[in-house]
Scaffold this motif. Structure first.
Motif, PDB file in Angstrom:
ATOM      1  N   THR A   6       0.833  -0.923   0.355  1.00 32.39           N
ATOM      2  CA  THR A   6       0.224   0.045   0.095  1.00 32.39           C
ATOM      3  C   THR A   6       0.326   1.241   0.074  1.00 32.39           C
ATOM      4  OG1 THR A   6      -2.073  -0.842   1.064  1.00 32.39           O
ATOM      5  CG2 THR A   6      -1.800   1.319   1.419  1.00 32.39           C
ATOM      6  N   ALA A   7       1.947   1.076   0.767  1.00 30.24           N
ATOM      7  CA  ALA A   7       3.237   2.553   0.451  1.00 30.24           C
ATOM      8  C   ALA A   7       3.295   2.322  -0.789  1.00 30.24           C
ATOM      9  CB  ALA A   7       3.879   1.947   1.966  1.00 30.24           C
ATOM     10  N   ARG A  45       1.014   4.397  -2.580  1.00 32.80           N
ATOM     11  CA  ARG A  45       0.795   5.340  -2.785  1.00 32.80           C
ATOM     12  C   ARG A  45       1.978   6.261  -2.645  1.00 32.80           C
ATOM     13  NH1 ARG A  45      -0.882   4.992   3.818  1.00 32.80           N
ATOM     14  NH2 ARG A  45      -3.570   4.445   2.741  1.00 32.80           N
ATOM     15  N   PHE A  46       3.770   6.044  -2.959  1.00 31.44           N
ATOM     16  CA  PHE A  46       4.218   6.503  -3.706  1.00 31.44           C
ATOM     17  C   PHE A  46       4.561   6.649  -5.329  1.00 31.44           C
ATOM     18  CE2 PHE A  46       8.142   5.170  -5.900  1.00 31.44           C
ATOM     19  CZ  PHE A  46       8.825   6.131  -6.389  1.00 31.44           C
ATOM     20  N   GLN A  60       8.690   9.458   2.049  1.00 26.45           N
ATOM     21  CA  GLN A  60       7.830   9.171   3.022  1.00 26.45           C
ATOM     22  C   GLN A  60       7.573   7.667   2.905  1.00 26.45           C
ATOM     23  OE1 GLN A  60       8.021   9.730   7.381  1.00 26.45           O
ATOM     24  NE2 GLN A  60       7.018   7.693   6.911  1.00 26.45           N
ATOM     25  N   GLN A  61       6.642   7.537   1.888  1.00 26.80           N
ATOM     26  CA  GLN A  61       6.031   6.346   1.667  1.00 26.80           C
ATOM     27  C   GLN A  61       7.094   5.581   1.272  1.00 26.80           C
ATOM     28  OE1 GLN A  61       2.836   5.679   1.867  1.00 26.80           O
ATOM     29  NE2 GLN A  61       3.063   7.721   3.042  1.00 26.80           N
ATOM     30  N   ASP A 108       8.481   3.702   4.341  1.00 20.01           N
ATOM     31  CA  ASP A 108       7.486   3.068   4.916  1.00 20.01           C
ATOM     32  C   ASP A 108       7.119   1.541   4.312  1.00 20.01           C
ATOM     33  OD1 ASP A 108       6.108   4.515   6.707  1.00 20.01           O
ATOM     34  OD2 ASP A 108       4.312   5.607   6.005  1.00 20.01           O
TER      35      ASP A 108
END
Length: 308
Positions: A210-211, A214-215, A274-275, A278
């Motif tokens: 999921t991260a 989002r990236f 940040q993604q 993560d």
């Protein structure tokens, strides 16, 4: 030009060369009938390009020496991307004349041949996934399902029709949020597919996948802002394609003042980094790609270089 561009190209050249070779292997020979169709497929696919989407797949997979199946899977997004460009350039769409410094496929051949070329390349993309023997059945299902969503009415097709209907004259009240959603459907979904597919090949799942998704969305937004700037500020020769296509459209450039646009770029860069953290990939080639592709432009947005 981004000062990191030449270095970036050199570092990635072996992978790009492998991608180019695999793309050529996937295509039917031009000596096989139907000759015009096969020549058009070669013409459209095997032209100068950054091959950014296949690279995203390989970087997300974390393999600089990819297996044959991983390399073929990485080429899927380029097949889809090329098909979308052919359709996007048609007279009934953007009515473009130039793509990657050459006449568009419908001009070099014919409109009917161009449409059939796009269909053939798109069909080939699904066949490539199905033909990868080392993929687990569930992984194949996940990738194919994701690709159908990427191409469909909530993805590239939906993004294309929204883009055709996007006009400042028709919608002066267009919101930043609605334009960002258009960007996602038009551009971001294929970056997301390419990157998430690499994550699946790496074995990522759950929150890490999921991260990574989002990236990819953040990466796609940065890329589209760059493309808008390219359309506005570059010459046809610099861009390698028709420019000024977005003059009457609602874009982030037309909706946001420069300072706010810089803030959007900065915020999106932070989100992308940040993604990746993560997803456990903060030290990966993906992070390097983000830094080389977008960090310099934060200081001088008008210096964005062509990468499409």
């Amino acid at each position: 030009m981004n000062p990191g561009t030449t270095q970036q190209q050199d570092l990635h050249q072996p992978l790009k060369a492998a991608i180019e070779l695999e793309l050529e292997r996937l295509l039917p020979k031009t000596t096989m009938p139907p000759f015009d169709l096969h020549r058009a497929m070669h013409y459209a696919l095997l032209t100068r390009g950054k091959r950014l989407r296949p690279l995203l797949t390989l970087f997300a997979a974390g393999d600089n020496n990819p297996s044959p199946d991983l390399l073929r899977i990485a080429c899927v997004s380029e097949l889809v991307h090329t098909a979308s460009l052919i359709l996007d350039d048609l007279p009934c769409m953007d009515d473009a004349t130039l793509r990657r410094n050459r006449p568009c496929t419908h001009i070099a051949f014919s409109e009917s041949t161009a449409i059939l070329t796009a269909v053939a390349l798109l069909n080939m993309a699904y066949g490539v996934i199905g033909g990868c023997r080392t993929l687990a059945p569930q992984t194949k299902i996940d990738i194919v399902t994701h690709l159908t969503q990427t191409v469909g009415s909530m993805g590239l097709v939906g993004g294309q029709i929204a883009d055709l209907q996007n006009s400042l004259g028709n919608d002066r009240a267009a919101s930043v949020r609605s334009v960002e959603q258009l960007y996602y459907h038009k551009t971001g979904v294929l970056f997301e597919f390419a990157t998430v597919t690499g994550g699946r090949m790496r074995g990522l799942s759950g929150k890490k996948l999921t991260a990574l998704s989002r990236f990819a969305r953040a990466f796609g937004l940065l890329f589209q802002i760059r493309d808008d700037l390219l359309d506005q500020e570059s010459s046809t020769e610099q861009a390698g394609k028709d420019v000024g296509q977005d003059a009457d459209k609602a874009t982030l450039l037309s909706l946001e003042p420069p300072q706010r646009l810089e803030s959007t770029i900065s915020r999106t860069l932070t989100m992308a980094r940040q993604q990746l953290a993560d997803a456990g990939l903060e030290t990966s080639e993906l992070q390097t790609l983000v830094d080389q592709s977008f960090a310099f432009e934060l200081e001088r947005p008008s210096a964005f270089a062509a990468t499409s």
